[in-house]
Design a protein around this motif. Structure first.
Motif, short mmCIF file in Angstrom:
data_model
loop_
_atom_site.label_atom_id
_atom_site.label_comp_id
_atom_site.label_asym_id
_atom_site.label_seq_id
_atom_site.Cartn_x
_atom_site.Cartn_y
_atom_site.Cartn_z
N SER A 26 21.17 -72.26 67.71
CA SER A 26 21.09 -73.57 68.41
C SER A 26 20.15 -74.44 67.74
O SER A 26 19.23 -75.26 67.94
CB SER A 26 20.76 -73.48 69.74
OG SER A 26 21.76 -73.07 70.58
N SER A 27 20.33 -74.31 66.39
CA SER A 27 19.34 -75.12 65.32
C SER A 27 20.02 -75.76 64.41
O SER A 27 19.53 -76.12 63.26
CB SER A 27 18.16 -74.09 64.77
OG SER A 27 18.94 -73.13 64.08
N ILE A 28 21.33 -76.24 64.69
CA ILE A 28 22.15 -76.99 63.69
C ILE A 28 21.14 -78.47 63.27
O ILE A 28 21.14 -78.73 62.08
CB ILE A 28 23.41 -77.45 64.14
CG1 ILE A 28 24.24 -76.14 64.55
CG2 ILE A 28 24.14 -78.63 63.41
CD1 ILE A 28 25.67 -76.43 64.95
N HIS A 29 20.51 -78.94 64.12
CA HIS A 29 19.97 -80.18 63.90
C HIS A 29 18.66 -80.03 62.93
O HIS A 29 18.64 -80.77 61.84
CB HIS A 29 19.27 -80.89 65.04
CG HIS A 29 18.71 -82.24 64.99
ND1 HIS A 29 19.20 -83.31 64.38
CD2 HIS A 29 17.31 -82.44 65.14
CE1 HIS A 29 18.41 -84.25 64.20
NE2 HIS A 29 17.10 -83.66 64.54
N ALA A 30 18.09 -78.85 63.31
CA ALA A 30 16.80 -78.67 62.43
C ALA A 30 17.20 -78.10 60.98
O ALA A 30 16.72 -78.70 59.97
CB ALA A 30 16.15 -77.66 63.23
N ILE A 31 18.31 -77.44 61.03
CA ILE A 31 18.57 -76.91 59.69
C ILE A 31 19.29 -77.94 58.90
O ILE A 31 18.83 -78.13 57.51
CB ILE A 31 19.56 -75.34 59.79
CG1 ILE A 31 18.47 -74.23 60.24
CG2 ILE A 31 20.16 -75.29 58.43
CD1 ILE A 31 19.57 -73.19 60.44
#
Length: 187
Positions: A26-31
């Motif tokens: 659940s880290s699409i935004h961060a990556i």
């Protein structure tokens, strides 16, 4: 050309793996933010890019540079991914990998990237009208325009999205007219 095909072929599985990792954690935004910032960093720091792409530089040295210069600026997953690329001697494909990763993220979010080449500056109002029309044509949630200027087009603009090209340039219309006249004169 062959290098670009090879880079794309190598980049795709790495980009897909990074997207799978981003989705699973659940880290699409961060990556995705890291990838955008990383592309900016590499584009603005040619010496860093040259260093990472240099086949003579040892993997350990590349890992050290990544740990010291890039890792403090990105999330842990992105940092680990870059270190894996260095370990596998694929860090020189980073530009292609990040480009493919962003394409995958945009597909996932139904965002289309459209290249527009214009003979003159396109105003904000014209850009918005173009975005609205393209959203209707493509059913995309969002349109990102990549605008470049080419005065040789004489007027109008050229639109490229995926495999589709829409030529609305004066130069293109003149070529079509010349073809038509050639075919009429042959008869």
């Amino acid at each position: 050309m062959a290098t670009n095909i090879l880079a794309a072929k190598i980049a795709s599985p790495y980009a897909e793996a990074l997207l799978d990792l981003a989705k699973s954690q659940s880290s699409i935004h961060a990556i995705t933010s890291d990838v955008n910032n990383l592309r900016e960093l590499l584009n603005s720091t040619q010496t860093l890019t040259d260093y990472l792409n240099n086949p003579i530089v040892r993997i350990e040295a590349k890992r050290e540079i990544i740990k010291k210069t890039i890792s403090p600026q990105v999330c842990e997953q992105t940092s680990n991914f870059l270190l894996i690329l260095a370990d596998r001697n694929r860090i020189n494909y980073l530009e292609a990998i990040t480009e493919r990763y962003l394409e995958l993220v945009y597909e996932l979010a139904n965002i289309k990237i459209v290249e527009v080449t214009s003979a003159s500056e396109i105003s904000e109002e014209q850009q918005q009208m173009l975005i609205d029309k393209l959203q209707t044509m493509t059913n995309a949630k969002e349109i990102k325009l990549l605008i470049s200027l080419d005065i040789s087009l004489m007027g109008g603009f050229l639109i490229k999205t995926n495999s589709q090209v829409i030529d609305l340039t004066v130069k293109g219309q003149l070529k079509e007219l010349a073809k038509h006249l050639d075919s009429v004169l042959e008869i």
